[in-house]
Design an enzyme around this catalytic site. Structure first.
Site, mmCIF file in Angstrom:
data_model
loop_
_atom_site.group_PDB
_atom_site.id
_atom_site.type_symbol
_atom_site.label_atom_id
_atom_site.label_comp_id
_atom_site.label_asym_id
_atom_site.label_seq_id
_atom_site.Cartn_x
_atom_site.Cartn_y
_atom_site.Cartn_z
ATOM 1 N N HIS A 131 16.535 19.536 -26.733
ATOM 2 C CA HIS A 131 16.714 19.504 -25.196
ATOM 3 C C HIS A 131 15.059 19.236 -24.883
ATOM 4 O O HIS A 131 14.166 19.407 -25.412
ATOM 5 C CB HIS A 131 16.565 21.001 -24.563
ATOM 6 C CG HIS A 131 16.643 21.228 -22.994
ATOM 7 N ND1 HIS A 131 17.835 20.964 -22.469
ATOM 8 C CD2 HIS A 131 15.559 21.127 -22.262
ATOM 9 C CE1 HIS A 131 17.526 20.959 -21.306
ATOM 10 N NE2 HIS A 131 16.205 21.196 -20.969
ATOM 11 N N ASP A 134 22.285 30.444 -13.767
ATOM 12 C CA ASP A 134 21.302 29.445 -13.868
ATOM 13 C C ASP A 134 21.713 28.274 -12.697
ATOM 14 O O ASP A 134 20.853 27.832 -11.837
ATOM 15 C CB ASP A 134 21.035 28.703 -15.053
ATOM 16 C CG ASP A 134 20.018 27.706 -14.943
ATOM 17 O OD1 ASP A 134 18.839 27.822 -14.862
ATOM 18 O OD2 ASP A 134 20.436 26.379 -15.299
ATOM 19 N N ARG A 171 15.983 27.123 -6.764
ATOM 20 C CA ARG A 171 14.510 27.095 -6.949
ATOM 21 C C ARG A 171 14.258 25.417 -6.338
ATOM 22 O O ARG A 171 13.218 25.363 -5.937
ATOM 23 C CB ARG A 171 14.352 27.365 -8.501
ATOM 24 C CG ARG A 171 14.316 28.561 -8.739
ATOM 25 C CD ARG A 171 14.451 28.442 -10.395
ATOM 26 N NE ARG A 171 13.683 27.987 -11.103
ATOM 27 C CZ ARG A 171 13.640 27.261 -11.992
ATOM 28 N NH1 ARG A 171 14.702 27.375 -13.009
ATOM 29 N NH2 ARG A 171 12.726 26.514 -12.967
ATOM 30 N N SER A 227 15.595 29.154 -17.788
ATOM 31 C CA SER A 227 16.766 28.250 -17.203
ATOM 32 C C SER A 227 17.032 27.557 -18.613
ATOM 33 O O SER A 227 18.349 27.477 -18.820
ATOM 34 C CB SER A 227 16.105 27.578 -16.259
ATOM 35 O OG SER A 227 16.953 26.411 -16.110
ATOM 36 N N LYS A 256 20.859 28.001 -21.360
ATOM 37 C CA LYS A 256 21.961 27.004 -21.556
ATOM 38 C C LYS A 256 21.830 26.757 -22.891
ATOM 39 O O LYS A 256 22.926 26.484 -23.405
ATOM 40 C CB LYS A 256 21.452 25.694 -20.711
ATOM 41 C CG LYS A 256 21.862 25.955 -19.383
ATOM 42 C CD LYS A 256 21.504 24.752 -18.458
ATOM 43 C CE LYS A 256 19.877 24.573 -18.355
ATOM 44 N NZ LYS A 256 19.408 24.155 -16.966
HETATM 45 N N1 URA Z 1 15.509 22.105 -16.912
HETATM 46 C C1 URA Z 1 16.164 23.076 -16.594
HETATM 47 O O1 URA Z 1 17.240 23.000 -17.172
HETATM 48 N N2 URA Z 1 15.616 24.074 -15.961
HETATM 49 C C2 URA Z 1 14.392 24.085 -15.302
HETATM 50 O O2 URA Z 1 13.914 25.316 -14.751
HETATM 51 C C3 URA Z 1 13.932 23.187 -15.527
HETATM 52 C C4 URA Z 1 14.193 21.991 -16.259
#
Ligand code: URA
Length: 441
Positions: free
Chosen positions: A82, A161, A168, A183, A187
């Site tokens: 990621h 999220d 946010r 966040s 995932k």
């Molecule tokens: N990418 C994400 O998935 N979440 C965040 O809060 C910032 C970047």
């Protein structure tokens, strides 16, 4: 329990209990806690922070708010990657096939781009015929037969999220370390991989502007991963300049192909190699040095490129555009941006480069908006390069003539050209693992 008291306790700097965090995530997901109270809590977290216990609890509650993918039908150690997002970051398109070509399965769920950052799914969809909407059975089947697949996150992956991130985004609470860490990691944990490699970006194109903040974010994410039994390594890398030279959807696929053919610029090629090597190491393929050699070998012998073609075909795409990238649809409107004066590119406002690409049609302002796969920027000069007045700084591509002028205006503002040369910026800043922080500069 009352949401009012949870907000007040965080506002006043207290540690939230697991029960309070569960109460918030469950209530917000079910809709019994309204957006205005969730916004107030997000702002309280922004100012007061969260310790490792709170951040881990928030992550796990969010991960459990929807489907938890079980990758056990795919044999072997599954490693995910990621990136925290940036401009020109096409690493997944090259890293996933490199790793799969070395015998490590990669079952990757990716997201779309929003604002100045691009999304892997949008880039992949610039390949004619390719689909990212694949059900779980077929997803596993492709990974088992081909070795890798990249699909869209299912609608029910971490719904908490999805709501909180959208909130946010409009309440100035994105750039908070515990909120980003929970966040991202919720995932990754819900997506089911055994091990995770993170690329935490740092600089003018990233959420984290300094090496200290980016390293702290990397440490927070590694701590969460290790806490829930997923071996996690994070590289902190430079995003003070765009990564590679190409920004935009089909342009980035073309540059990913260049990585796999060994002809890409050094910054993107080195980043992909390093991410792939770390993934291979977590999958037990050897030491980091051995894994670098293995990954480089499969780039040099064409195995990684062939793996990308196989994955694209398995997902319904036409791999002939990868074999001959001039077959990609071409943008009808092209414009060269020229240097206004002699000097050096002293700095680039990388977020503005992303905004210029979005203005050309490569990005979207709202999640529903459509994108122009041919739009984007090919950068001829980046930070540190010498320029003469009139030299081409970049070539812009768009489907609409009038977008070129807006794109040019934004891009020229992103370039800071001065008489003196800047101090060279290293690309790799730190590597963070359960063993601690290894500073690379
Ligand atoms: N990418 C994400 O998935 N979440 C965040 O809060 C910032 C970047």
């Amino acid at each position: 329990m009352r949401m009012y008291d949870v907000i007040k306790r965080k506002r006043d700097g207290f540690e939230l209990t697991p029960e309070e965090i569960n109460y918030f995530v469950a209530g917000y997901s079910e809709g019994t806690i309204p957006d205005y109270q969730a916004s107030a809590l997000a702002m309280a977290i922004f100012y007061q922070g969260m310790n490792a216990r709170e951040t881990a609890a928030l992550t796990m509650e969010m991960a459990a708010s929807g489907d938890m993918v079980d990758l056990s039908p795919i044999p072997g150690i599954k490693v995910d990657k990621h990136s925290t997002g940036g401009v020109g970051d096409k690493t997944s398109l090259a890293v996933v096939p490199i790793v799969a070509s070395c015998g490590v399965p990669v079952a990757k769920m990716s997201g779309r781009g929003l604002g100045h950052t691009g999304g892997t799914l949008d880039k992949l969809e610039s390949i004619p015929g390719l689909t990212i909407s694949i059900d779980e059975e077929r997803f596993f089947d492709i990974v088992n037969k081909v070795g890798c697949a990249i699909i869209g996150q299912t609608a029910n992956l971490v719904p908490a999220d999805k709501r909180l991130y959208a909130l946010r985004d409009v309440t100035a609470t994105v750039d908070s370390i515990p909120l980003i860490a929970s966040s991202v990691m919720s995932k990754k944990i819900a997506s089911g991989a055994n091990a995770i490699v993170l690329d935490v970006k740092c600089g003018s194109g990233a959420f984290m502007k300094t090496a200290e903040d980016a390293t702290a974010l990397a440490q927070a994410m590694v701590e969460i991963g290790e806490h829930v039994g997923r071996t996690t390594v994070a590289l902190v890398t430079d995003m003070d300049r765009p990564l590679g030279n190409k920004v935009g959807n089909s342009l980035e696929v073309i540059e990913a192909v260049e990585v796999l053919r060994g002809t890409a610029p050094a910054d993107i090629a080195d980043t992909c190699l390093e991410l792939a090597a770390n993934m291979l190491m977590l999958a037990g393929k050897g030491t980091l040095d051995e894994c670098r050699t293995l990954a480089q070998h499969n780039i040099d012998n064409g195995a990684a490129f062939e793996k990308l073609c196989q994955m694209v075909e398995a997902q319904g795409g036409d791999s002939s555009v990868l074999r001959d990238t001039s077959r990609f649809a071409q943008a009808p409107c092209v414009h060269e941006v020229r240097a206004p004066r002699d000097g050096f590119v002293y700095h680039m406002n990388t977020e503005e480069v992303g905004t210029a690409a979005a203005a050309l049609g490569a990005g979207r302002e709202t999640i529903e908006a459509s994108i122009d796969p041919t739009a984007g920027i090919d950068l001829a000069r980046k930070t540190g390069d010498a320029v003469k007045a009139g030299d081409v700084l970049a070539t812009l591509y768009s489907s609409e003539e009038e977008r070129l002028y807006n794109g040019e205006r934004i891009l020229l503002d992103a370039y800071d050209i001065r008489e003196e040369a800047p101090v060279a910026i290293p690309h790799f800043l730190a590597r963070v693992s359960r063993d601690g922080v290894e500073r690379l500069v």
